[in-house]
Design a protein around this motif. Structure first.
Motif, mmCIF file in Angstrom:
data_model
loop_
_atom_site.group_PDB
_atom_site.id
_atom_site.type_symbol
_atom_site.label_atom_id
_atom_site.label_comp_id
_atom_site.label_asym_id
_atom_site.label_seq_id
_atom_site.Cartn_x
_atom_site.Cartn_y
_atom_site.Cartn_z
ATOM 1 N N MET A 156 30.619 -28.604 -10.196
ATOM 2 C CA MET A 156 31.756 -27.723 -9.891
ATOM 3 C C MET A 156 32.793 -27.747 -11.015
ATOM 4 O O MET A 156 33.923 -27.310 -10.844
ATOM 5 N N HIS A 157 32.379 -28.311 -12.153
ATOM 6 C CA HIS A 157 33.230 -28.355 -13.349
ATOM 7 C C HIS A 157 34.558 -29.063 -13.121
ATOM 8 O O HIS A 157 35.593 -28.636 -13.651
ATOM 9 N N LEU A 158 34.515 -30.099 -12.304
ATOM 10 C CA LEU A 158 35.705 -30.950 -12.202
ATOM 11 C C LEU A 158 35.630 -31.949 -13.354
ATOM 12 O O LEU A 158 34.575 -32.540 -13.595
ATOM 13 N N VAL A 159 36.732 -32.091 -14.078
ATOM 14 C CA VAL A 159 36.705 -33.060 -15.177
ATOM 15 C C VAL A 159 37.163 -34.406 -14.637
ATOM 16 O O VAL A 159 37.868 -34.475 -13.626
ATOM 17 N N GLY A 167 43.375 -25.937 -6.318
ATOM 18 C CA GLY A 167 42.100 -25.488 -6.898
ATOM 19 C C GLY A 167 41.090 -26.633 -6.965
ATOM 20 O O GLY A 167 39.901 -26.452 -6.703
ATOM 21 N N MET A 168 41.594 -27.839 -7.324
ATOM 22 C CA MET A 168 40.693 -29.008 -7.384
ATOM 23 C C MET A 168 40.162 -29.335 -5.994
ATOM 24 O O MET A 168 38.980 -29.625 -5.813
ATOM 25 N N LYS A 169 41.058 -29.254 -4.986
ATOM 26 C CA LYS A 169 40.612 -29.559 -3.617
ATOM 27 C C LYS A 169 39.525 -28.580 -3.175
ATOM 28 O O LYS A 169 38.551 -28.967 -2.542
ATOM 29 N N GLN A 170 39.707 -27.299 -3.542
ATOM 30 C CA GLN A 170 38.689 -26.321 -3.125
ATOM 31 C C GLN A 170 37.374 -26.586 -3.866
ATOM 32 O O GLN A 170 36.298 -26.469 -3.279
ATOM 33 N N ASP A 181 45.954 -19.474 -6.737
ATOM 34 C CA ASP A 181 46.536 -18.514 -7.676
ATOM 35 C C ASP A 181 45.416 -17.651 -8.273
ATOM 36 O O ASP A 181 44.235 -17.993 -8.193
ATOM 37 N N VAL A 182 45.813 -16.541 -8.892
ATOM 38 C CA VAL A 182 44.831 -15.542 -9.309
ATOM 39 C C VAL A 182 43.799 -16.099 -10.296
ATOM 40 O O VAL A 182 42.605 -15.807 -10.199
ATOM 41 N N ILE A 183 44.249 -16.941 -11.227
ATOM 42 C CA ILE A 183 43.305 -17.462 -12.230
ATOM 43 C C ILE A 183 42.297 -18.390 -11.568
ATOM 44 O O ILE A 183 41.084 -18.290 -11.784
ATOM 45 N N THR A 184 42.800 -19.281 -10.698
ATOM 46 C CA THR A 184 41.884 -20.191 -9.998
ATOM 47 C C THR A 184 40.955 -19.404 -9.075
ATOM 48 O O THR A 184 39.778 -19.736 -8.953
ATOM 49 N N GLN A 185 41.471 -18.342 -8.466
ATOM 50 C CA GLN A 185 40.629 -17.472 -7.623
ATOM 51 C C GLN A 185 39.419 -16.974 -8.396
ATOM 52 O O GLN A 185 38.296 -17.038 -7.928
ATOM 53 N N THR A 186 39.679 -16.483 -9.607
ATOM 54 C CA THR A 186 38.583 -15.940 -10.413
ATOM 55 C C THR A 186 37.606 -17.040 -10.798
ATOM 56 O O THR A 186 36.390 -16.845 -10.757
ATOM 57 N N GLN A 187 38.154 -18.222 -11.152
ATOM 58 C CA GLN A 187 37.262 -19.332 -11.530
ATOM 59 C C GLN A 187 36.349 -19.720 -10.365
ATOM 60 O O GLN A 187 35.148 -19.893 -10.528
ATOM 61 N N ALA A 201 35.514 -17.884 -7.795
ATOM 62 C CA ALA A 201 34.561 -16.781 -7.569
ATOM 63 C C ALA A 201 33.386 -16.918 -8.535
ATOM 64 O O ALA A 201 32.221 -16.788 -8.156
ATOM 65 N N ASN A 202 33.690 -17.231 -9.806
ATOM 66 C CA ASN A 202 32.619 -17.376 -10.797
ATOM 67 C C ASN A 202 31.730 -18.583 -10.488
ATOM 68 O O ASN A 202 30.518 -18.529 -10.685
ATOM 69 N N GLU A 203 32.352 -19.673 -10.013
ATOM 70 C CA GLU A 203 31.557 -20.865 -9.643
ATOM 71 C C GLU A 203 30.566 -20.504 -8.528
ATOM 72 O O GLU A 203 29.417 -20.921 -8.550
ATOM 73 N N LEU A 204 31.046 -19.744 -7.544
ATOM 74 C CA LEU A 204 30.172 -19.378 -6.425
ATOM 75 C C LEU A 204 29.010 -18.497 -6.911
ATOM 76 O O LEU A 204 27.862 -18.674 -6.507
ATOM 77 N N MET A 205 29.321 -17.588 -7.822
ATOM 78 C CA MET A 205 28.255 -16.723 -8.346
ATOM 79 C C MET A 205 27.251 -17.535 -9.166
ATOM 80 O O MET A 205 26.048 -17.281 -9.132
ATOM 81 N N ASP A 206 27.758 -18.535 -9.864
ATOM 82 C CA ASP A 206 26.898 -19.466 -10.619
ATOM 83 C C ASP A 206 25.936 -20.221 -9.713
ATOM 84 O O ASP A 206 24.780 -20.438 -10.049
#
Ligand SMILES: Nc1ncnc2c1ncn2[C@@H]1O[C@H](COP(=O)(O)OP(=O)(O)OP(=O)(O)O)[C@@H](O)[C@H]1O
Ligand SMILES: [Mg+2]
Length: 261
Positions: free
Chosen positions: A136-139, A155-158, A183-189, A191-196
């Motif tokens: 999930m690309h958590l560092v 965003g990290m919690k989600q 927030d909008v940027i985390t929303q997009t990230q 969304a992309n993780e789910l599509m991945d």
């Protein structure tokens, strides 16, 4: 497309009121992303919660079937639901804080949740938890494992909640407004993780969203619900470019960035 899950003539009601879901029919294929949109109260959450047996106590299945790999899951007993949940289907909620235990460190609750589903050692479970957090690309996953939920951003919690949902590699993920609290940027990230996830693990995803723009971005097919009924269900391009229903046109018109369609 090969069907993973099929809902047939499903009607649900709460307590003594009339039906909240009315004769719902739809299916989702393997590796497919379906977006469910519709106004508040149209029954989106009720529908996805039925698929994982998480309806509130007053709810009752009036009629219908939910077929998953040849079995009607509505007839499952407690033990079958326990196996089904987590292994085959998992849910991601709007607010990860309601899902994560606030008084347990992430590592402890993640390992417990894995060992509830798999008979593996603690060391193996820790490795699986860390691997999934990395997916999930958590560092700095060691820090995440060692944190309480309140020490992480929304965003990290989600991302953690999604990692916990996908750890058992379920075939279907139900996501109820998974990005609305971000927030909008985390929303997009996210969304992309789910599509991945879909691309990498062939997971099917049912995504509930208020935002038809978000469904347009992520989904293969879009379902429009109104008053407990499916009023439109078709490919994304058909629903957006050439909607059948006036109601769908109204939803589209309400999204500024889609007005050009
Ligand atoms: N536990 C409950 N008891 C009684 N009625 C309920 C319960 N949960 C939901 N309802 C009713 O069922 C209907 C559908 O609610 P639901 O939460 O499924 O809608 P929704 O489409 O998810 O809305 P939103 O977009 O606001 O999340 C509403 O009329 C709601 O009042
Ligand atoms: Mg809802």
């Amino acid at each position: 497309m090969n069907k993973l899950l099929e809902v047939k003539k499903l009607s649900i009601k709460y307590n003594s009121e009339g039906n909240i879901l009315n004769n719902i029919n739809f299916d989702i294929g393997h590796k497919e992303i379906v977006g469910i949109v519709g106004e508040s109260g149209s029954g989106k959450t009720t529908l996805v919660r039925t698929m994982i047996n998480l309806l509130s106590p007053g709810a009752k299945v009036v009629s219908g079937e939910i077929m998953f790999q040849g079995k009607n899951i509505i007839e499952y007993n407690k033990e079958q639901w326990r196996n089904f949940r987590g292994n085959e289907v998992a849910m991601i909620f709007q607010n990860p804080s309601s899902y994560l235990n606030p008084i347990l460190k992430i590592g402890k609750q993640f390992v417990e949740s894995i060992r509830n589903h798999r008979d593996i050692s603690k060391v193996e479970a820790i490795k699986k938890a860390k691997d999934t957090l990395e997916k999930m690309h958590l560092v700095d996953v060691d820090r995440v494992m060692n944190s309480y939920p309140f020490q992480l951003s929304g965003g990290m919690k989600q991302r953690v909640a999604i990692a916990m949902a996908i750890a058992m590699e379920p075939k279907l993920i139900l996501a109820d407004e998974p990005t609305s609290a971000l927030d909008v940027i985390t929303q997009t990230q996210i969304a992309n993780e789910l599509m991945d996830l879909r691309d990498k693990f062939h997971t099917s995803i049912i995504l509930v969203t208020h935002n038809i723009g978000c469904a347009a971005y992520m989904a293969d097919r879009i379902m429009v619900m109104k008053n407990g009924k499916v009023v439109e269900y078709d490919s994304k391009s058909k629903v957006i470019m050439n909607p059948e229903m006036e109601y769908t046109r109204e939803l589209l018109a309400a999204i500024p960035e889609l007005k050009g369609f």
